[in-house]
Design a protein around this motif. Structure first.
Motif, PDB file in Angstrom:
ATOM      1  N   MET A   1       5.389  15.311  -5.267  1.00 51.34           N
ATOM      2  CA  MET A   1       5.772  14.026  -4.680  1.00 51.34           C
ATOM      3  C   MET A   1       6.523  13.186  -5.712  1.00 51.34           C
ATOM      4  O   MET A   1       6.134  13.136  -6.880  1.00 51.34           O
ATOM      5  CB  MET A   1       4.539  13.256  -4.212  1.00 51.34           C
ATOM      6  N   LYS A   2       7.582  12.529  -5.272  1.00 49.49           N
ATOM      7  CA  LYS A   2       8.309  11.603  -6.118  1.00 49.49           C
ATOM      8  C   LYS A   2       7.704  10.207  -5.976  1.00 49.49           C
ATOM      9  O   LYS A   2       7.103   9.878  -4.952  1.00 49.49           O
ATOM     10  CB  LYS A   2       9.789  11.585  -5.751  1.00 49.49           C
ATOM     11  N   HIS A   3       7.903   9.384  -7.007  1.00 47.82           N
ATOM     12  CA  HIS A   3       7.312   8.053  -7.024  1.00 47.82           C
ATOM     13  C   HIS A   3       8.370   7.012  -7.353  1.00 47.82           C
ATOM     14  O   HIS A   3       9.213   7.228  -8.216  1.00 47.82           O
ATOM     15  CB  HIS A   3       6.183   7.994  -8.048  1.00 47.82           C
ATOM     16  N   VAL A   4       8.290   5.880  -6.654  1.00 50.80           N
ATOM     17  CA  VAL A   4       9.255   4.807  -6.851  1.00 50.80           C
ATOM     18  C   VAL A   4       8.525   3.481  -7.023  1.00 50.80           C
ATOM     19  O   VAL A   4       7.520   3.222  -6.353  1.00 50.80           O
ATOM     20  CB  VAL A   4      10.245   4.719  -5.658  1.00 50.80           C
ATOM     21  N   LEU A   5       9.016   2.660  -7.930  1.00 48.48           N
ATOM     22  CA  LEU A   5       8.498   1.310  -8.134  1.00 48.48           C
ATOM     23  C   LEU A   5       9.488   0.320  -7.541  1.00 48.48           C
ATOM     24  O   LEU A   5      10.681   0.354  -7.860  1.00 48.48           O
ATOM     25  CB  LEU A   5       8.318   1.030  -9.622  1.00 48.48           C
ATOM     26  N   ILE A   6       8.991  -0.564  -6.688  1.00 43.01           N
ATOM     27  CA  ILE A   6       9.820  -1.563  -6.018  1.00 43.01           C
ATOM     28  C   ILE A   6       9.270  -2.940  -6.354  1.00 43.01           C
ATOM     29  O   ILE A   6       8.135  -3.275  -5.996  1.00 43.01           O
ATOM     30  CB  ILE A   6       9.815  -1.357  -4.493  1.00 43.01           C
ATOM     31  N   THR A   7      10.045  -3.751  -7.064  1.00 39.04           N
ATOM     32  CA  THR A   7       9.577  -5.100  -7.379  1.00 39.04           C
ATOM     33  C   THR A   7       9.810  -6.017  -6.186  1.00 39.04           C
ATOM     34  O   THR A   7      10.769  -5.851  -5.430  1.00 39.04           O
ATOM     35  CB  THR A   7      10.280  -5.668  -8.625  1.00 39.04           C
ATOM     36  N   GLY A   8       8.911  -6.987  -6.026  1.00 39.58           N
ATOM     37  CA  GLY A   8       9.044  -7.910  -4.898  1.00 39.58           C
ATOM     38  C   GLY A   8       8.891  -7.192  -3.573  1.00 39.58           C
ATOM     39  O   GLY A   8       9.678  -7.418  -2.649  1.00 39.58           O
ATOM     40  N   GLY A   9       7.845  -6.368  -3.454  1.00 39.25           N
ATOM     41  CA  GLY A   9       7.697  -5.532  -2.262  1.00 39.25           C
ATOM     42  C   GLY A   9       6.785  -6.094  -1.193  1.00 39.25           C
ATOM     43  O   GLY A   9       6.412  -5.372  -0.273  1.00 39.25           O
ATOM     44  N   SER A  10       6.439  -7.365  -1.279  1.00 40.41           N
ATOM     45  CA  SER A  10       5.488  -7.926  -0.320  1.00 40.41           C
ATOM     46  C   SER A  10       6.143  -8.425   0.963  1.00 40.41           C
ATOM     47  O   SER A  10       5.460  -8.666   1.959  1.00 40.41           O
ATOM     48  CB  SER A  10       4.693  -9.067  -0.964  1.00 40.41           C
ATOM     49  N   GLU A  20      10.321   2.291   4.081  1.00 36.54           N
ATOM     50  CA  GLU A  20      11.326   3.345   4.273  1.00 36.54           C
ATOM     51  C   GLU A  20      11.161   4.450   3.239  1.00 36.54           C
ATOM     52  O   GLU A  20      11.284   5.642   3.567  1.00 36.54           O
ATOM     53  CB  GLU A  20      12.727   2.750   4.194  1.00 36.54           C
ATOM     54  N   CYS A  21      10.887   4.093   1.987  1.00 32.70           N
ATOM     55  CA  CYS A  21      10.701   5.116   0.948  1.00 32.70           C
ATOM     56  C   CYS A  21       9.462   5.955   1.237  1.00 32.70           C
ATOM     57  O   CYS A  21       9.479   7.183   1.061  1.00 32.70           O
ATOM     58  CB  CYS A  21      10.584   4.457  -0.420  1.00 32.70           C
ATOM     59  N   ALA A  22       8.383   5.314   1.683  1.00 35.54           N
ATOM     60  CA  ALA A  22       7.174   6.062   2.036  1.00 35.54           C
ATOM     61  C   ALA A  22       7.447   7.012   3.195  1.00 35.54           C
ATOM     62  O   ALA A  22       6.949   8.145   3.217  1.00 35.54           O
ATOM     63  CB  ALA A  22       6.051   5.089   2.389  1.00 35.54           C
ATOM     64  N   PHE A  26       8.091   9.381  -0.527  1.00 38.42           N
ATOM     65  CA  PHE A  26       7.805   8.844  -1.847  1.00 38.42           C
ATOM     66  C   PHE A  26       6.385   8.279  -1.907  1.00 38.42           C
ATOM     67  O   PHE A  26       5.898   7.696  -0.936  1.00 38.42           O
ATOM     68  CB  PHE A  26       8.764   7.696  -2.186  1.00 38.42           C
ATOM     69  N   GLY A  27       5.768   8.396  -3.064  1.00 43.45           N
ATOM     70  CA  GLY A  27       4.625   7.571  -3.376  1.00 43.45           C
ATOM     71  C   GLY A  27       5.172   6.241  -3.859  1.00 43.45           C
ATOM     72  O   GLY A  27       6.038   6.205  -4.738  1.00 43.45           O
ATOM     73  N   VAL A  28       4.711   5.133  -3.302  1.00 43.22           N
ATOM     74  CA  VAL A  28       5.324   3.825  -3.537  1.00 43.22           C
ATOM     75  C   VAL A  28       4.390   2.917  -4.327  1.00 43.22           C
ATOM     76  O   VAL A  28       3.210   2.773  -3.989  1.00 43.22           O
ATOM     77  CB  VAL A  28       5.688   3.152  -2.201  1.00 43.22           C
ATOM     78  N   ILE A  29       4.928   2.335  -5.380  1.00 38.82           N
ATOM     79  CA  ILE A  29       4.254   1.243  -6.082  1.00 38.82           C
ATOM     80  C   ILE A  29       5.072  -0.010  -5.801  1.00 38.82           C
ATOM     81  O   ILE A  29       6.240  -0.090  -6.189  1.00 38.82           O
ATOM     82  CB  ILE A  29       4.182   1.470  -7.602  1.00 38.82           C
ATOM     83  N   LYS A  52       1.732   7.027   1.116  1.00 39.03           N
ATOM     84  CA  LYS A  52       0.931   6.694  -0.061  1.00 39.03           C
ATOM     85  C   LYS A  52       1.565   5.503  -0.767  1.00 39.03           C
ATOM     86  O   LYS A  52       2.755   5.520  -1.069  1.00 39.03           O
ATOM     87  CB  LYS A  52       0.839   7.893  -0.999  1.00 39.03           C
ATOM     88  N   ALA A  53       0.749   4.493  -1.038  1.00 33.45           N
ATOM     89  CA  ALA A  53       1.276   3.284  -1.669  1.00 33.45           C
ATOM     90  C   ALA A  53       0.163   2.517  -2.352  1.00 33.45           C
ATOM     91  O   ALA A  53      -1.002   2.574  -1.938  1.00 33.45           O
ATOM     92  CB  ALA A  53       1.955   2.393  -0.636  1.00 33.45           C
ATOM     93  N   ILE A  54       0.531   1.795  -3.397  1.00 34.15           N
ATOM     94  CA  ILE A  54      -0.359   0.847  -4.051  1.00 34.15           C
ATOM     95  C   ILE A  54       0.436  -0.421  -4.341  1.00 34.15           C
ATOM     96  O   ILE A  54       1.666  -0.380  -4.444  1.00 34.15           O
ATOM     97  CB  ILE A  54      -0.966   1.398  -5.357  1.00 34.15           C
TER      98      ILE A  54
END
Length: 247
Positions: A1-10, A20-22, A26-29, A52-54
């Protein structure tokens, strides 16, 4: 699984990008600064759909907190997914300010600069060792860098700086196999700057070739595509997603 960090994701484009990434595996942070409940709501929406996300707290305007954030990020990824490293970074966090130049204070100027230019610069620097080969960075800029709109000069200036920085990042990170592009939204239905009232939305729609304002998910799809193999040969570009705004 690939993982991406997205700032300001609320909320807004960030939340839509996380979803969309999930959806694309993608595993999303996703990060939040002041809206913990909204961020957790996005995480719940992703998990309900099997993704998957946190969510993690991050003030993009506070460079001094980036070391602790990176340590926490590495720990959380290990705990949640037994994973290390990122395949994508989306510098999206931001806010709007509508003031003419003559009334902008130094504090307002500095706040916008810290979040829209200084923060992305040093956060990317701090996370660079975590970005794997063939990963992708997407910086969110703005159509206000192309179309001068009274009242948003500092915001547009820093977004313009981020657009230039995108090309320099692409140049310097290319040897690592990292692609860097910017996505430049036009009028979008979000809460940025207080959102759109009916009169303002009608004005923006009249200035757009497609006759309406855009939706966050329409920008999110472009961002997500740049993070995948679909965007594998796109690099150092600024892509306007604006429906033909002021052309």
């Amino acid at each position: 699984m690939k993982h991406v960090l997205i700032t300001g994701g609320s909320r807004g484009i960030g939340a839509s990008t996380a979803i969309e990434c999930a959806r694309r595996g993608f595993g999303v942070i996703l990060t939040w600064n002041s809206q913990a409940d909204a961020a957790e709501s996005v995480v719940d929406r992703i998990k309900v759909r099997g993704g998957k996300a946190i969510a993690m707290k991050l003030d993009v305007g506070d460079v001094g907190g980036f070391d602790l954030f990176r340590t926490a990020l590495e720990q959380e990824m290990k705990i949640q997914w037994n994973a290390a490293g990122l395949d994508g970074l989306v510098n999206n966090a931001g806010y709007g300010l509508f003031n003419p130049i003559e009334t902008v204070t130094e504090a307002q100027f500095d706040g916008l600069m810290n979040v829209h230019l200084k923060g992305p610069f040093f956060l990317t620097q701090k996370l660079l060792p975590l970005l794997r080969k063939d990963s992708s960075i997407v910086n969110l800029t703005s159509a206000t860098t192309r179309v001068a709109t009274a009242g948003v000069a500092p915001y547009a200036a820093f977004k313009g700086g981020l657009e230039v920085l995108t090309r320099y990042m692409a140049k310097e990170f290319g040897g690592r196999g990292i692609r860097v592009n910017s996505v430049s939204p036009g009028p979008i239905r979000t809460e940025l700057g207080g959102g759109l009232n009916d009169e303002f939305e009608s004005l923006l729609a009249s200035q757009t070739a497609l006759g309406r304002v855009g939706e966050p998910h329409e920008v999110a799809r472009v961002i997500a595509s740049l993070l995948t193999d679909d965007g594998g040969w796109i690099n150092a570009q600024s892509i306007e997603v604006a429906g033909g705004y002021n052309i």
